[in-house]
Scaffold this motif. Structure first.
Motif, short mmCIF file in Angstrom:
data_model
loop_
_atom_site.label_atom_id
_atom_site.label_comp_id
_atom_site.label_asym_id
_atom_site.label_seq_id
_atom_site.Cartn_x
_atom_site.Cartn_y
_atom_site.Cartn_z
N LEU A 1 78.30 57.97 62.77
CA LEU A 1 78.94 56.66 62.91
C LEU A 1 79.43 56.13 61.56
O LEU A 1 80.55 55.60 61.46
CB LEU A 1 77.97 55.67 63.55
N ILE A 2 78.61 56.28 60.53
CA ILE A 2 79.03 55.84 59.21
C ILE A 2 80.26 56.63 58.75
O ILE A 2 81.14 56.11 58.06
CB ILE A 2 77.87 55.98 58.20
N GLY A 3 80.34 57.90 59.20
CA GLY A 3 81.49 58.73 58.88
C GLY A 3 82.74 58.40 59.68
O GLY A 3 83.78 59.04 59.50
N GLY A 4 82.67 57.42 60.58
CA GLY A 4 83.83 56.96 61.30
C GLY A 4 84.09 57.65 62.62
O GLY A 4 85.14 57.45 63.24
N LYS A 5 83.15 58.46 63.11
CA LYS A 5 83.35 59.19 64.36
C LYS A 5 82.49 58.57 65.46
O LYS A 5 81.35 58.16 65.23
CB LYS A 5 82.97 60.66 64.18
N SER A 6 83.04 58.52 66.68
CA SER A 6 82.33 57.94 67.81
C SER A 6 81.22 58.86 68.30
O SER A 6 81.23 60.07 68.06
CB SER A 6 83.30 57.64 68.95
N VAL A 7 80.27 58.25 69.05
CA VAL A 7 79.06 58.97 69.46
C VAL A 7 78.67 58.57 70.87
O VAL A 7 78.73 57.39 71.24
CB VAL A 7 77.90 58.63 68.49
N LEU A 8 78.28 59.55 71.67
CA LEU A 8 77.52 59.31 72.89
C LEU A 8 76.12 59.84 72.63
O LEU A 8 75.94 61.02 72.36
CB LEU A 8 78.13 60.02 74.10
N ALA A 9 75.12 58.96 72.67
CA ALA A 9 73.75 59.34 72.37
C ALA A 9 72.87 59.11 73.59
O ALA A 9 72.78 57.99 74.10
CB ALA A 9 73.21 58.55 71.18
N VAL A 10 72.26 60.19 74.08
CA VAL A 10 71.30 60.11 75.18
C VAL A 10 69.93 60.36 74.58
O VAL A 10 69.61 61.47 74.15
CB VAL A 10 71.62 61.15 76.27
N MET A 11 69.11 59.31 74.55
CA MET A 11 67.80 59.39 73.92
C MET A 11 66.77 58.76 74.83
O MET A 11 67.06 57.74 75.47
CB MET A 11 67.81 58.65 72.56
N PRO A 12 65.57 59.30 74.90
CA PRO A 12 64.55 58.71 75.76
C PRO A 12 64.17 57.31 75.29
O PRO A 12 64.27 57.00 74.10
CB PRO A 12 63.37 59.67 75.65
N THR A 13 63.79 56.48 76.24
CA THR A 13 63.33 55.13 75.91
C THR A 13 62.18 55.22 74.91
O THR A 13 61.27 56.03 75.05
CB THR A 13 62.86 54.42 77.18
N GLY A 14 62.24 54.37 73.89
CA GLY A 14 61.21 54.37 72.86
C GLY A 14 61.52 55.27 71.69
O GLY A 14 60.76 55.34 70.74
N ALA A 15 62.69 55.96 71.73
CA ALA A 15 63.05 56.88 70.64
C ALA A 15 63.79 56.16 69.51
O ALA A 15 64.11 56.78 68.50
CB ALA A 15 63.91 58.02 71.18
N GLY A 16 64.09 54.87 69.68
CA GLY A 16 64.74 54.12 68.62
C GLY A 16 66.25 54.11 68.71
O GLY A 16 66.93 54.26 67.69
N LYS A 17 66.80 53.90 69.91
CA LYS A 17 68.25 53.87 70.07
C LYS A 17 68.88 52.71 69.31
O LYS A 17 69.95 52.86 68.72
CB LYS A 17 68.62 53.76 71.56
N SER A 18 68.23 51.55 69.32
CA SER A 18 68.83 50.37 68.69
C SER A 18 69.07 50.58 67.19
O SER A 18 70.11 50.17 66.67
CB SER A 18 67.94 49.14 68.91
N LEU A 19 68.13 51.22 66.52
CA LEU A 19 68.31 51.47 65.08
C LEU A 19 69.52 52.36 64.82
O LEU A 19 70.12 52.28 63.74
CB LEU A 19 67.06 52.11 64.49
N CYS A 20 69.88 53.19 65.80
CA CYS A 20 71.01 54.11 65.61
C CYS A 20 72.33 53.38 65.45
O CYS A 20 73.26 53.92 64.84
CB CYS A 20 71.10 55.10 66.77
N PHE A 21 72.43 52.16 66.00
CA PHE A 21 73.66 51.39 65.73
C PHE A 21 73.41 50.21 64.81
O PHE A 21 74.32 49.74 64.14
CB PHE A 21 74.35 50.94 67.04
N GLN A 22 72.17 49.71 64.72
CA GLN A 22 71.89 48.59 63.82
C GLN A 22 71.96 49.00 62.36
O GLN A 22 72.48 48.26 61.52
CB GLN A 22 70.53 47.98 64.16
N VAL A 23 71.44 50.19 62.04
CA VAL A 23 71.49 50.64 60.64
C VAL A 23 72.93 50.85 60.18
O VAL A 23 73.32 50.34 59.11
CB VAL A 23 70.64 51.92 60.45
#
Length: 626
Positions: free
Chosen positions: A53-75
């Motif tokens: 994401l920081i590199g400017g490319k879009s992402v579809l991320a499938v991660m189990p609940t509790g794996a920290g999905k929110s940090l993946c876009f908040q950071v």
């Protein structure tokens, strides 16, 4: 593709034609992780998504609940220049995440229908001034021509779509307003989009990718396993006794009990309250304010049992839910996975327990058949339901069966009922052939109850009227009880030997696999029906001791209780859920390590700079008191 709705009068968007640039602070991702969120290392799977994401490319991320999905876009939102927009489906989820970000020192806002107009205007003014870094909105508020036009004047760094499976017509939780999000890539070319979900099979993923991404993107599937959740399934017998037996061992814990109807939710809540549980009902029949108040109680208080329909859950981010109990069969394997995923988000042991019976299967198939939808959609929903039935009737490791649906393989987990108490199987070739004979001799137009009557030799009015008492198959299985025959037929459906024809009034029909079985191709083994359960007493269950993140001594547990009391006090002062102050794992580490200085407190996981400043001295005082 859906068109963008025209908004009604929204004077809060009447901003100057040229807005000041958003105050941008470029930061290293690890500095953000440590200083804002209080962690030294990323969890598995997070860093590569963040770098993309920081590199400017879009992402579809499938991660189990509790794996920290929110940090993946908040950071990335805090590491990059500009304003980040987060699209979230529910107000409760927005409120909790914004409250948590603000406590962590992040300039975050939400604009939604639960706030009065003055609050929304004030939030927008902070966005327009460049003060806000992360803005949360629902899709229907974002996807108006006026809002999109207003946002086009800003330096947007990122769009993040939470619960992205809602935009796929092939998913189990399709929301039409989500389908509009497909125009974002055209309206904001070059801006990366992060689509995040915990629930998306291959067909759903392909649909999201096709709708959402214009150009290159990367898809990350981090796995679906939640190894901390124990999986249990039981045949529905006397469901009230089964539920009470189960809950006796879970007194004092936070949990969710899913029921199929509103009436049943109220009935269960009333029954449990009479048994001494802090139980409340939640369903769509309650007015908005009442639902909000009940949800807030569950999120902020301890030891509450929520008796709910599927109207409750998607936006719940309570980390310490210790169990999810289904009194009825869910609608699909994705729905089941999503619902049990509300347990154990803190990573500590949690439990999923499901009851099911033949009535559940019949009712679920009727729901699908009665839907006002295309045949393709109905066939997909039937296939999903059949996958769930196969999971419920699994004779081996349940986790293997569940994960195989999502395309994953794993070794036997050791943390499900079948692994802990392996199933004893019996050769069911003779029994299966008796059922198949009865189905064929009666013309494949009768349901399970009648077929079992014929096999057992019953002389009901229906059997006699159809002259089925004269058939060769009549009475050939009289030595086997009705409950056992029900179980055998259910397991034959799960094994694919026979199928239920909903359009044909739930009649049983032979499948291609069943035809091959009659020719000697394949085998059928079944699990014998368990005896009816007796109602246990509370003393049968043993003492309850809540799970904690670390192995704490009794003295540490006393300190943990005092820390939780202080946390609740601080949360009530700020009108936020207790876990937003600090999660249980952080408090457990404080109780174990007993920091007595700001420097020592800063080493605790989950303590960023803002929370260190706001709460460090207060919790150190509690530690010093012990």
């Amino acid at each position: 593709m859906a068109t963008i709705r025209k908004s009604s009068s929204q004077t809060m968007l009447d901003t100057p034609a040229t807005l000041p640039a958003v105050r941008a602070i470029t930061a290293d991702k690890r500095d953000v992780l440590r200083d804002v969120f209080g962690y030294d290392n990323f969890r598995p799977g997070q860093e590569e998504i963040i770098d993309t994401l920081i590199g400017g490319k879009s992402v579809l991320a499938v991660m189990p609940t509790g794996a920290g999905k929110s940090l993946c876009f908040q950071v990335p939102a805090l590491a990059m220049d500009g304003l980040s927009i987060v699209i979230s489906p529910l107000v409760a989820l927005m409120q909790d995440q914004v409250a948590a970000l603000k406590l962590a020192g992040v300039a975050a806002e939400a604009i939604h229908s639960a706030q009065d107009r003055e609050a929304n205007v004030s939030a927008w003014q902070r966005v327009a001034s460049g003060e806000t870094r992360i803005l949360y909105m629902a899709p229907e508020r974002l996807m108006t021509e006026r809002m999109l036009d207003a946002l086009s004047r800003f330096e947007i760094s990122l769009f993040a779509i939470d619960e992205a499976h809602c935009m796929s017509k092939w998913g189990p939780s399709f929301r039409p307003e989500y389908a509009q999000l497909g125009v974002l890539a055209q309206r904001f070319p070059g801006i990366p989009i992060a689509a995040m979900t915990a629930t998306a099979d291959e067909a759903t993923r392909r649909d999201i990718e096709l709708q959402l991404f214009d150009g290159t993107h990367r898809t990350f599937v981090s796995g679906f396993d939640r190894p901390n959740i124990t999986l249990n399934v039981a045949v529905k017998q006397r469901w009230k006794d089964q539920l009470l037996d189960y809950l006796d061992a879970h007194r004092g814990e936070n949990g969710i009990i899913y029921c199929l109807s509103r009436k049943k939710c109220e009935e269960v809540a009333e029954m449990l309250s009479g048994e001494g549980f802090d139980a409340i009902a939640y369903h769509a029949g309650l007015d908005k304010d009442d639902r909000s108040a009940r949800q807030n109680r569950f999120v902020t208080e301890s030891g509450v049992v929520m008796c709910a329909t599927i109207a409750f859950g998607m936006g719940i981010d309570k980390p310490d839910v210790r169990f999810v109990f289904h009194t009825d069969l869910p609608g699909s394997i994705e729905a089941y996975y999503q619902e049990i995923g509300r347990a154990g988000r803190d990573g500590d042991p949690a439990d999923a327990h499901m009851l099911f019976g033949p009535g559940d299967i019949r009712l679920r198939r009727q729901f699908i058949e009665q839907e006002d939808s295309e045949d393709d959609h109905k066939r997909r929903e039937i296939s999903r339901l059949n996958s769930l039935i196969s999971y419920a009737e699994a004779q081996g490791c349940r986790r293997q069966t569940l994960l195989s649906y999502f395309g994953e393989t794993t070794e036997p987990c050791g943390n499900c009922d079948n692994c802990k108490s392996p199933v004893t199987l019996k050769d069911g070739s003779e029994e299966a052939n008796l059922v198949i004979s009865a189905i064929l001799e009666t013309g494949e137009i009768y349901g399970q109850a009648h077929i079992i009557d014929v096999v057992r030799g019953a002389e009901t009015e229906k059997v006699l009227k159809a002259k089925h008492d004269r058939l060769h198959c009549h009475g050939t299985g009289s030595s086997i009880s009705r409950p056992q025959w029900q179980s055998i037929v259910r397991q034959m459906v799960a094994a694919g030997l026979v199928e239920i024809d909903i359009a044909g009034y739930s009649s049983l029909r032979l499948t291609d696999k069943g035809n091959a079985f009659t020719r000697g191709d394949g085998a059928f083994n079944y699990r014998e029906e368990e005896p009816r359960l007796r109602r246990k007493t509370t003393s049968d269950s043993g003492p309850y001791r809540p799970a904690v993140a670390l192995d704490l001594s009794d003295r540490d547990m006393d300190l943990l209780g005092a820390l939780k009391k202080k946390r609740l006090e601080l949360a009530q002062e700020r009108n936020v859920p207790a876990y937003v102050i600090f999660p249980d794992k952080t408090l457990a580490e404080i109780a174990s390590r007993r920091p007595t200085s700001i420097e020592e407190f800063a080493e605790i996981k989950g303590v960023g700079k803002s929370k260190l400043s706001a709460f460090g001295a207060l919790f150190i005082d509690v530690v010093k008191g012990y």
